[in-house]
Structure formats: C-alpha cells, structure tokens
Design a protein around this motif. Sequence first.
Motif, PDB file in Angstrom:
ATOM      1  N   MET A  62       0.851  -1.187   0.000  1.00 42.73           N
ATOM      2  CA  MET A  62       0.000   0.000   0.000  1.00 42.73           C
ATOM      3  C   MET A  62       0.883   1.232   0.000  1.00 42.73           C
ATOM      4  O   MET A  62       2.101   1.111   0.141  1.00 42.73           O
ATOM      5  N   GLN A  63       0.285   2.387  -0.122  1.00 42.02           N
ATOM      6  CA  GLN A  63       1.055   3.612  -0.277  1.00 42.02           C
ATOM      7  C   GLN A  63       1.962   3.888   0.919  1.00 42.02           C
ATOM      8  O   GLN A  63       3.124   4.197   0.764  1.00 42.02           O
ATOM      9  N   GLU A  64       1.464   3.778   2.116  1.00 44.02           N
ATOM     10  CA  GLU A  64       2.243   4.127   3.303  1.00 44.02           C
ATOM     11  C   GLU A  64       2.683   2.912   4.117  1.00 44.02           C
ATOM     12  O   GLU A  64       3.270   3.069   5.163  1.00 44.02           O
ATOM     13  N   LEU A  65       2.368   1.710   3.627  1.00 47.34           N
ATOM     14  CA  LEU A  65       2.561   0.539   4.448  1.00 47.34           C
ATOM     15  C   LEU A  65       2.745  -0.691   3.574  1.00 47.34           C
ATOM     16  O   LEU A  65       2.132  -0.796   2.517  1.00 47.34           O
ATOM     17  N   LEU A  66       3.571  -1.593   4.024  1.00 47.85           N
ATOM     18  CA  LEU A  66       3.728  -2.878   3.351  1.00 47.85           C
ATOM     19  C   LEU A  66       3.428  -3.958   4.378  1.00 47.85           C
ATOM     20  O   LEU A  66       4.170  -4.128   5.342  1.00 47.85           O
ATOM     21  N   LEU A  67       2.306  -4.652   4.199  1.00 44.42           N
ATOM     22  CA  LEU A  67       1.950  -5.747   5.091  1.00 44.42           C
ATOM     23  C   LEU A  67       2.502  -7.036   4.508  1.00 44.42           C
ATOM     24  O   LEU A  67       2.319  -7.309   3.324  1.00 44.42           O
ATOM     25  N   ARG A  68       3.158  -7.836   5.356  1.00 48.55           N
ATOM     26  CA  ARG A  68       3.712  -9.099   4.891  1.00 48.55           C
ATOM     27  C   ARG A  68       3.684 -10.101   6.026  1.00 48.55           C
ATOM     28  O   ARG A  68       4.036  -9.772   7.164  1.00 48.55           O
ATOM     29  N   ALA A  69       3.235 -11.309   5.711  1.00 50.85           N
ATOM     30  CA  ALA A  69       3.227 -12.370   6.708  1.00 50.85           C
ATOM     31  C   ALA A  69       3.541 -13.689   6.019  1.00 50.85           C
ATOM     32  O   ALA A  69       3.214 -13.883   4.844  1.00 50.85           O
ATOM     33  N   GLU A  70       4.180 -14.577   6.764  1.00 56.13           N
ATOM     34  CA  GLU A  70       4.534 -15.893   6.244  1.00 56.13           C
ATOM     35  C   GLU A  70       4.312 -16.906   7.355  1.00 56.13           C
ATOM     36  O   GLU A  70       4.569 -16.616   8.523  1.00 56.13           O
ATOM     37  N   ASP A  71       3.811 -18.097   6.978  1.00 56.02           N
ATOM     38  CA  ASP A  71       3.637 -19.146   7.970  1.00 56.02           C
ATOM     39  C   ASP A  71       3.782 -20.511   7.331  1.00 56.02           C
ATOM     40  O   ASP A  71       3.619 -20.655   6.115  1.00 56.02           O
ATOM     41  N   THR A  72       4.087 -21.485   8.159  1.00 52.65           N
ATOM     42  CA  THR A  72       4.316 -22.858   7.714  1.00 52.65           C
ATOM     43  C   THR A  72       3.462 -23.803   8.543  1.00 52.65           C
ATOM     44  O   THR A  72       3.346 -23.633   9.764  1.00 52.65           O
ATOM     45  N   HIS A  73       2.870 -24.793   7.892  1.00 49.63           N
ATOM     46  CA  HIS A  73       2.067 -25.811   8.572  1.00 49.63           C
ATOM     47  C   HIS A  73       2.039 -27.050   7.687  1.00 49.63           C
ATOM     48  O   HIS A  73       2.345 -26.975   6.499  1.00 49.63           O
ATOM     49  N   THR A  74       1.650 -28.162   8.247  1.00 49.37           N
ATOM     50  CA  THR A  74       1.553 -29.384   7.436  1.00 49.37           C
ATOM     51  C   THR A  74       0.314 -29.375   6.558  1.00 49.37           C
ATOM     52  O   THR A  74       0.230 -30.132   5.594  1.00 49.37           O
ATOM     53  N   ASP A  75      -0.661 -28.514   6.864  1.00 49.52           N
ATOM     54  CA  ASP A  75      -1.891 -28.381   6.084  1.00 49.52           C
ATOM     55  C   ASP A  75      -1.958 -26.965   5.516  1.00 49.52           C
ATOM     56  O   ASP A  75      -1.812 -25.986   6.254  1.00 49.52           O
ATOM     57  N   MET A  76      -2.180 -26.839   4.203  1.00 49.96           N
ATOM     58  CA  MET A  76      -2.197 -25.518   3.565  1.00 49.96           C
ATOM     59  C   MET A  76      -3.333 -24.651   4.095  1.00 49.96           C
ATOM     60  O   MET A  76      -3.175 -23.450   4.269  1.00 49.96           O
ATOM     61  N   TYR A  77      -4.498 -25.244   4.357  1.00 47.54           N
ATOM     62  CA  TYR A  77      -5.630 -24.471   4.873  1.00 47.54           C
ATOM     63  C   TYR A  77      -5.310 -23.896   6.259  1.00 47.54           C
ATOM     64  O   TYR A  77      -5.638 -22.743   6.551  1.00 47.54           O
ATOM     65  N   ALA A  78      -4.652 -24.680   7.095  1.00 49.64           N
ATOM     66  CA  ALA A  78      -4.246 -24.189   8.415  1.00 49.64           C
ATOM     67  C   ALA A  78      -3.204 -23.084   8.281  1.00 49.64           C
ATOM     68  O   ALA A  78      -3.230 -22.098   9.029  1.00 49.64           O
ATOM     69  N   ALA A  79      -2.294 -23.218   7.324  1.00 51.55           N
ATOM     70  CA  ALA A  79      -1.284 -22.176   7.090  1.00 51.55           C
ATOM     71  C   ALA A  79      -1.950 -20.869   6.652  1.00 51.55           C
ATOM     72  O   ALA A  79      -1.545 -19.787   7.074  1.00 51.55           O
ATOM     73  N   ILE A  80      -2.993 -20.972   5.821  1.00 51.13           N
ATOM     74  CA  ILE A  80      -3.734 -19.772   5.392  1.00 51.13           C
ATOM     75  C   ILE A  80      -4.388 -19.110   6.599  1.00 51.13           C
ATOM     76  O   ILE A  80      -4.355 -17.885   6.746  1.00 51.13           O
ATOM     77  N   ASP A  81      -4.984 -19.904   7.484  1.00 47.81           N
ATOM     78  CA  ASP A  81      -5.590 -19.355   8.704  1.00 47.81           C
ATOM     79  C   ASP A  81      -4.548 -18.630   9.557  1.00 47.81           C
ATOM     80  O   ASP A  81      -4.794 -17.520  10.035  1.00 47.81           O
TER      81      ASP A  81
END
Length: 188
Positions: free
Chosen positions: A58-77
């Motif tokens: 975004m213009q004033e902000l960069l949001l970034r997150a990363e996560d790891t899990h054995t299940d992709m749906y849980a990683a998305i959560d």
Amino acid sequence: MNYNIRGENFEVTEALKDYVDRKLGKLEKYFDEPITTEIRVNMEVHNNDRVIEVTIPMQELLLRAEDTHTDMYAAIDLVTEKLERQIRKYKTKVNRKFRQSGRPKQWRDAMTEGSLATATEVVEEEESEFEVVRNKRFDFKPMNVDEAILQMNMLGHTFFVFNNDETNDISVVYKRKDGKYGLIEQES
C-alpha cells in the motif's frame, strides 16, 4: 480484492483460491475503502511443510506475513491471523501517535488509501564469490524514526532502510541483541 496467487512445487486448486479469497477478504473490515492493490500470495511445498507468504503493498505501508504448517488451509488461517494482528497494531500506534501530536484525521487515514506501493522486487541470479540471491529496489518514502521502527517490526525484519524526513538522508534502523533499537545515519 485482487489476488496474484502462485504455487511453487504444486498446482493451486480452485478450492484453495476460494479459501484464500474468503479468509483474506475478512481483512477489508479494517479499511475504510476497499484495497485496490494486487495482493501477492505465494504458496510452496517443502517436504511435508506447506508455506504461504502474503504481501499487501500500500502507499504508506507494506503488510507481509509468512507461515508454515503441514496443512495448507491451516497455514492460510495462521497467516491471516498474523496480518490481522499487524493491522490492529499499526492502527493502534498510528491513532495513539496522532492523538498525542494533534494532527488532523486525514493523516491517520493514510493506511486506508490502499494505492499501489512503489516497491518492486527484482530477482537476479549471479555467480560470484559472494552469491547474491535476491536484489530489491525501493522508492524510499520520507518517514521519521518511529515510523521506520514500526514498519521494520511489522515486516518481521531486524533492520529497515528509510529516507529520514528530519535529515533528508538515507538511514537504517536496526534491532539490537538487547531488544532496543539502533539508528545508523550518514555523516555529513
């Protein structure tokens, strides 16, 4: 919201795309206006781990997150929860800062502008004695030291390069081993 969803080492299904849309769509409640930037979602499979990385420029902000899990749906959560925490933390600090400084409300709403950030990534592969595996280019926005520390913490990095609006020079803030912060400035 506009998504750029990529899968590495596997094919992203429509069900995963819908799930990403549904989960990340919940972030819109934190903004006064819809997010107009392209949200980059990168999904990877490494052995038994599923890794998801989400970047919202975004213009004033960069949001970034990363996560790891054995299940992709849980990683998305998990990555959605991280992004929600970042947004709430940022909004709380911005509102507190501007209440104390007495600046008008439009300054507080900088986060809701949702326009495209000018940060671009260029990945270069070079072979040399010191291998550079990624090269990033940024258009540095003027900000004060407190804003730079906030941005560094939200990105989860240990340092952040920025254009210091007080000196108009490029500066670096970094997190020290004792948990405090340091500032590197150019000599005049």
